[in-house]
Design a protein around this motif. Structure first.
Motif, PDB file in Angstrom:
ATOM      1  N   ARG A  79       0.846  -1.182   0.000  1.00  0.00           N
ATOM      2  CA  ARG A  79       0.000   0.000   0.000  1.00  0.00           C
ATOM      3  C   ARG A  79       0.887   1.241   0.000  1.00  0.00           C
ATOM      4  O   ARG A  79       1.994   1.237   0.535  1.00  0.00           O
ATOM      5  CB  ARG A  79      -0.969   0.012   1.183  1.00  0.00           C
ATOM      6  CG  ARG A  79      -0.344   0.152   2.562  1.00  0.00           C
ATOM      7  CD  ARG A  79      -1.449   0.244   3.608  1.00  0.00           C
ATOM      8  NE  ARG A  79      -0.933   0.530   4.957  1.00  0.00           N
ATOM      9  CZ  ARG A  79      -1.690   0.855   5.992  1.00  0.00           C
ATOM     10  NH1 ARG A  79      -3.011   0.937   5.841  1.00  0.00           N
ATOM     11  NH2 ARG A  79      -1.164   1.091   7.178  1.00  0.00           N
ATOM     12  N   TYR A  88       0.649  10.642  -6.801  1.00  0.00           N
ATOM     13  CA  TYR A  88      -0.381   9.701  -7.263  1.00  0.00           C
ATOM     14  C   TYR A  88      -0.177   9.361  -8.737  1.00  0.00           C
ATOM     15  O   TYR A  88      -0.242   8.191  -9.128  1.00  0.00           O
ATOM     16  CB  TYR A  88      -1.768  10.300  -7.033  1.00  0.00           C
ATOM     17  CG  TYR A  88      -2.893   9.358  -7.395  1.00  0.00           C
ATOM     18  CD1 TYR A  88      -3.452   8.527  -6.437  1.00  0.00           C
ATOM     19  CD2 TYR A  88      -3.374   9.281  -8.696  1.00  0.00           C
ATOM     20  CE1 TYR A  88      -4.470   7.643  -6.773  1.00  0.00           C
ATOM     21  CE2 TYR A  88      -4.386   8.411  -9.041  1.00  0.00           C
ATOM     22  CZ  TYR A  88      -4.943   7.596  -8.072  1.00  0.00           C
ATOM     23  OH  TYR A  88      -5.940   6.718  -8.416  1.00  0.00           O
ATOM     24  N   LEU A  98      -4.631   0.686  -8.856  1.00  0.00           N
ATOM     25  CA  LEU A  98      -4.691   1.129  -7.466  1.00  0.00           C
ATOM     26  C   LEU A  98      -6.118   1.019  -6.946  1.00  0.00           C
ATOM     27  O   LEU A  98      -7.068   1.426  -7.612  1.00  0.00           O
ATOM     28  CB  LEU A  98      -4.219   2.579  -7.353  1.00  0.00           C
ATOM     29  CG  LEU A  98      -2.759   2.859  -7.722  1.00  0.00           C
ATOM     30  CD1 LEU A  98      -2.509   4.359  -7.758  1.00  0.00           C
ATOM     31  CD2 LEU A  98      -1.812   2.180  -6.746  1.00  0.00           C
ATOM     32  N   ASP A 100      -8.529   1.839  -3.379  1.00  0.00           N
ATOM     33  CA  ASP A 100      -8.472   2.659  -2.166  1.00  0.00           C
ATOM     34  C   ASP A 100      -8.902   1.902  -0.913  1.00  0.00           C
ATOM     35  O   ASP A 100      -9.068   2.499   0.143  1.00  0.00           O
ATOM     36  CB  ASP A 100      -9.309   3.926  -2.329  1.00  0.00           C
ATOM     37  CG  ASP A 100     -10.781   3.635  -2.606  1.00  0.00           C
ATOM     38  OD1 ASP A 100     -11.193   2.467  -2.475  1.00  0.00           O
ATOM     39  OD2 ASP A 100     -11.518   4.572  -2.965  1.00  0.00           O
ATOM     40  N   TYR A 113     -16.047   3.879  -2.943  1.00  0.00           N
ATOM     41  CA  TYR A 113     -14.790   4.399  -2.414  1.00  0.00           C
ATOM     42  C   TYR A 113     -14.640   4.009  -0.959  1.00  0.00           C
ATOM     43  O   TYR A 113     -15.578   3.567  -0.290  1.00  0.00           O
ATOM     44  CB  TYR A 113     -14.735   5.926  -2.541  1.00  0.00           C
ATOM     45  CG  TYR A 113     -15.780   6.635  -1.709  1.00  0.00           C
ATOM     46  CD1 TYR A 113     -15.503   7.036  -0.400  1.00  0.00           C
ATOM     47  CD2 TYR A 113     -17.047   6.889  -2.215  1.00  0.00           C
ATOM     48  CE1 TYR A 113     -16.472   7.669   0.370  1.00  0.00           C
ATOM     49  CE2 TYR A 113     -18.011   7.517  -1.452  1.00  0.00           C
ATOM     50  CZ  TYR A 113     -17.724   7.905  -0.157  1.00  0.00           C
ATOM     51  OH  TYR A 113     -18.680   8.520   0.607  1.00  0.00           O
ATOM     52  N   ILE A 124      -5.107  12.295   0.438  1.00  0.00           N
ATOM     53  CA  ILE A 124      -5.361  11.075  -0.323  1.00  0.00           C
ATOM     54  C   ILE A 124      -5.256   9.884   0.623  1.00  0.00           C
ATOM     55  O   ILE A 124      -4.332   9.806   1.432  1.00  0.00           O
ATOM     56  CB  ILE A 124      -4.353  10.926  -1.473  1.00  0.00           C
ATOM     57  CG1 ILE A 124      -4.414  12.157  -2.386  1.00  0.00           C
ATOM     58  CG2 ILE A 124      -4.621   9.662  -2.274  1.00  0.00           C
ATOM     59  CD1 ILE A 124      -3.352  12.177  -3.468  1.00  0.00           C
ATOM     60  N   TRP A 126      -4.928   5.729   1.687  1.00  0.00           N
ATOM     61  CA  TRP A 126      -4.017   4.653   1.292  1.00  0.00           C
ATOM     62  C   TRP A 126      -4.477   4.046  -0.032  1.00  0.00           C
ATOM     63  O   TRP A 126      -5.676   3.843  -0.261  1.00  0.00           O
ATOM     64  CB  TRP A 126      -3.985   3.569   2.353  1.00  0.00           C
ATOM     65  CG  TRP A 126      -3.222   3.907   3.596  1.00  0.00           C
ATOM     66  CD1 TRP A 126      -3.741   4.347   4.786  1.00  0.00           C
ATOM     67  CD2 TRP A 126      -1.809   3.828   3.772  1.00  0.00           C
ATOM     68  NE1 TRP A 126      -2.737   4.548   5.695  1.00  0.00           N
ATOM     69  CE2 TRP A 126      -1.525   4.227   5.118  1.00  0.00           C
ATOM     70  CE3 TRP A 126      -0.738   3.454   2.958  1.00  0.00           C
ATOM     71  CZ2 TRP A 126      -0.239   4.271   5.636  1.00  0.00           C
ATOM     72  CZ3 TRP A 126       0.547   3.485   3.474  1.00  0.00           C
ATOM     73  CH2 TRP A 126       0.792   3.895   4.787  1.00  0.00           C
ATOM     74  N   GLN A 127      -3.522   3.740  -0.885  1.00  0.00           N
ATOM     75  CA  GLN A 127      -3.783   3.107  -2.177  1.00  0.00           C
ATOM     76  C   GLN A 127      -3.143   1.721  -2.179  1.00  0.00           C
ATOM     77  O   GLN A 127      -1.932   1.583  -1.980  1.00  0.00           O
ATOM     78  CB  GLN A 127      -3.217   3.951  -3.312  1.00  0.00           C
ATOM     79  CG  GLN A 127      -3.763   5.363  -3.377  1.00  0.00           C
ATOM     80  CD  GLN A 127      -5.242   5.404  -3.718  1.00  0.00           C
ATOM     81  OE1 GLN A 127      -5.700   4.762  -4.667  1.00  0.00           O
ATOM     82  NE2 GLN A 127      -6.007   6.176  -2.941  1.00  0.00           N
ATOM     83  N   TYR A 128      -3.957   0.690  -2.418  1.00  0.00           N
ATOM     84  CA  TYR A 128      -3.507  -0.697  -2.341  1.00  0.00           C
ATOM     85  C   TYR A 128      -3.250  -1.240  -3.741  1.00  0.00           C
ATOM     86  O   TYR A 128      -3.977  -0.919  -4.686  1.00  0.00           O
ATOM     87  CB  TYR A 128      -4.553  -1.551  -1.625  1.00  0.00           C
ATOM     88  CG  TYR A 128      -4.758  -1.154  -0.179  1.00  0.00           C
ATOM     89  CD1 TYR A 128      -4.137  -1.853   0.856  1.00  0.00           C
ATOM     90  CD2 TYR A 128      -5.551  -0.059   0.159  1.00  0.00           C
ATOM     91  CE1 TYR A 128      -4.311  -1.485   2.183  1.00  0.00           C
ATOM     92  CE2 TYR A 128      -5.733   0.330   1.487  1.00  0.00           C
ATOM     93  CZ  TYR A 128      -5.100  -0.391   2.492  1.00  0.00           C
ATOM     94  OH  TYR A 128      -5.266  -0.011   3.795  1.00  0.00           O
ATOM     95  N   VAL A 267     -10.511  11.483  -5.514  1.00  0.00           N
ATOM     96  CA  VAL A 267     -10.347  10.313  -6.362  1.00  0.00           C
ATOM     97  C   VAL A 267     -10.469  10.761  -7.808  1.00  0.00           C
ATOM     98  O   VAL A 267     -11.493  11.295  -8.209  1.00  0.00           O
ATOM     99  CB  VAL A 267     -11.428   9.245  -6.057  1.00  0.00           C
ATOM    100  CG1 VAL A 267     -11.248   8.041  -6.958  1.00  0.00           C
ATOM    101  CG2 VAL A 267     -11.340   8.814  -4.600  1.00  0.00           C
TER     102      VAL A 267
END
Length: 522
Positions: A79, A88, A98, A100, A113, A124, A126-128, A267
């Motif tokens: 992440r 990003y 990615l 969220d 989301y 922003i 966490w982006q997994y 987003v």
């Protein structure tokens, strides 16, 4: 710039803050039942693709082969926490999908989301993602490795070692308590998810289903991810195979390089959850009365896709909007705009800061180019025409540049603040920028409307003080759309400028030009 520009940002911010207080239960739903609010997570699950769990399954099926057959990671479950749009975009440019929300948690209620409760408001989340084991992590972007994973298709050794890796994976699902996700064990159970995403336009093609074009469909089972784009007719085929139930989502990041996004503002491309389904794929048909947000996103998607196709040399041959166009859909507002913020306009203008006040900080991460207000627009055609209108503005922007557009936006803002009318009465400073911009956008909106719906008379915008009829008159008498737009350069900022530019550019058509202006000019 159709109707009010910046008001839509404030209304969207206020509208995004409401939540329903509901007790959720575990779901397996169709897209018509899936909520479009925030995802609700349940307990953490055991990932059947983790190295540890795959090795447990391997030892159970092949107990005599010993540890010499233990697997090593093919992928990493990670992440990232990007600080801004630049970080990003660096992640996106690496090619990863990615998400969220974490991939190894029970989803009690699906949605569009997720925002980690530990992330500060306005940042922003966490982006997994799942990346190859040798992935080179971008410098300076905070990340955490959550687990080592083994996905058999990513390991060349599994193709010739004689082991039944499909059975290993199935066993891992069972050992981790996820066996209910597996399809019945038959030869046909492992499949490439395949299907079609369609939408209904009652006024076009006799109301027959038409494809949702160029949209990205993403599916996953835990950390096993795959995605593809639909073709023009809405057909898709996911490149990877699955034998377990798959969670499907539409990501409105189009292969024509535009994004539709407005989930809590932070987003850049909206996700629409379609729920869990068979590994063989799902078909989705979207109607005006089925799911409002998904319907609106799909209409705007198709409008912009169609517009970009028609910009090409073999059709209208006009300047396309800039790449990376970012579009926000406003459910609680009727008004649309072409603010082109992401491409350099407006943000630092003092009038905008005074108008937005404390809200100015909320649009600093992901800026919009177009906003489409869909309140009280129930039909495909109404939303489609609004999107085409704003795309026409974006083509004009591409030709005239930021300085011109700032003047245009300034006029509209001042008109709305002072009189409540975005267009004013034509007497304000720099009204000519609005006159030319709106003439062009209404002209092109009407042209698209006639071409798509066969309307004998499409007269949108003809009741205002500016006159799109002039451009329609010229077009009907031999001027191509391309010839008209090429004249609308940064020097043409009033009706008089337009007339002079046309006469200079087309002296052999002087009588048609004078006839058009004599007929409609004030």
């Amino acid at each position: 710039m159709r109707k009010v520009l910046i008001v839509t940002v404030i209304l969207s911010v206020l509208g995004a803050c409401s939540r329903d207080e509901t007790d959720w239960v575990e779901e397996e739903s169709t897209f018509e039942e899936v909520a479009h609010e925030m995802i609700v997570l349940g307990k953490k699950l055991k990932d059947p693709y983790s190295v540890e769990n795959i090795n447990r399954a391997l030892h159970q099926i092949y107990p005599t082969r010993g540890e010499r057959h233990d697997v090593t990671p093919t992928d990493l479950y990670v992440r990232f926490l990007p600080k801004n749009e630049e970080e990003y975009n660096r992640l996106v440019s690496s090619g990863m999908d990615l998400m969220d929300h974490p991939l190894d948690y029970q989803i009690l209620q699906d949605g569009d989301y997720y925002v980690d409760p530990q992330v500060e408001p306005g940042q922003i989340t966490w982006q997994y993602a799942v990346v190859k084991k040798d992935f080179r992590f971008p410098d300076g972007i905070h990340h955490e490795i959550l687990d080592d994973c083994f996905i058999p298709e990513h390991d060349v050794v599994t193709r010739s070692d004689g082991l039944d890796w499909d059975q290993v994976v199935r066993t891992s699902y069972e050992l981790t308590g996820n066996g209910e996700l597996l399809e019945p064990e038959t030869r046909a159970s492992k499949a490439h998810p395949t299907g079609r995403i369609t939408i209904e336009d009652a006024q076009f093609a006799g109301g027959k289903p038409i494809g949702v074009s160029g949209v990205k469909i993403v599916c996953n089972s835990f950390v096993k991810f795959s995605s593809c784009y639909t073709d023009r007719d809405g057909n898709y085929k996911i490149p990877r195979t699955y034998s377990s139930k798959v969670r499907y989502r539409l990501m409105f990041k189009n292969k024509m390089k535009f994004n539709i996004g407005m989930n809590l503002i932070l987003v850049p491309a909206s996700m629409s959850a379609l729920g869990k389904g068979s590994p063989s794929g799902i078909d989705v048909h979207i109607r005006p009365d089925s799911n409002r947000k998904l319907f609106c996103r799909s209409v705007v998607n198709n409008a912009v896709y169609d517009y970009l196709l028609r910009c090409q040399q073999n059709d209208l041959a006009i300047s396309a909007p800039p790449e990376g166009l970012r579009i926000w859909i406003m459910q609680k507002n009727e008004n649309s705009s072409a603010v082109m913020m992401r491409h350099g306009t407006v943000l630092d203008y003092p009038l905008l800061k005074r108008y937005l006040g404390e809200y100015i900080g909320l649009i600093k991460i992901f800026l919009p180019d177009l906003t489409i207000g869909v309140k009280n627009k129930e039909s495909f055609a109404e939303i489609y025409k609004s999107a085409i209108h704003e795309c026409a503005h974006a083509s004009h922007f591409q030709q005239v540049g930021v300085s011109y557009w700032n003047r245009f936006v300034t006029y509209v803002l001042k008109s709305f603040l002072h009189s409540g009318s975005s267009y004013g009465d034509g007497s304000g400073d720099e009204a000519g920028y609005c006159e030319i911009g709106e003439m062009w956008a209404y002209f092109l909106e009407n042209l698209f409307s006639r071409d798509r719906y066969g309307e004998v008379k499409s007269d949108s915008g003809m009741c205002y003080w500016f006159h799109p009829q002039i451009l329609s008159y010229l077009n009907e008498r031999g001027f191509s759309v391309s010839e008209i737009l090429k004249v609308l350069d940064e020097k043409v900022c009033s009706l008089a400028d337009l007339k002079e530019a046309l006469l200079n550019q087309f002296p052999d058509k002087e009588w048609i030009i004078r006839q058009a202006f004599d007929r409609y000019e004030n």
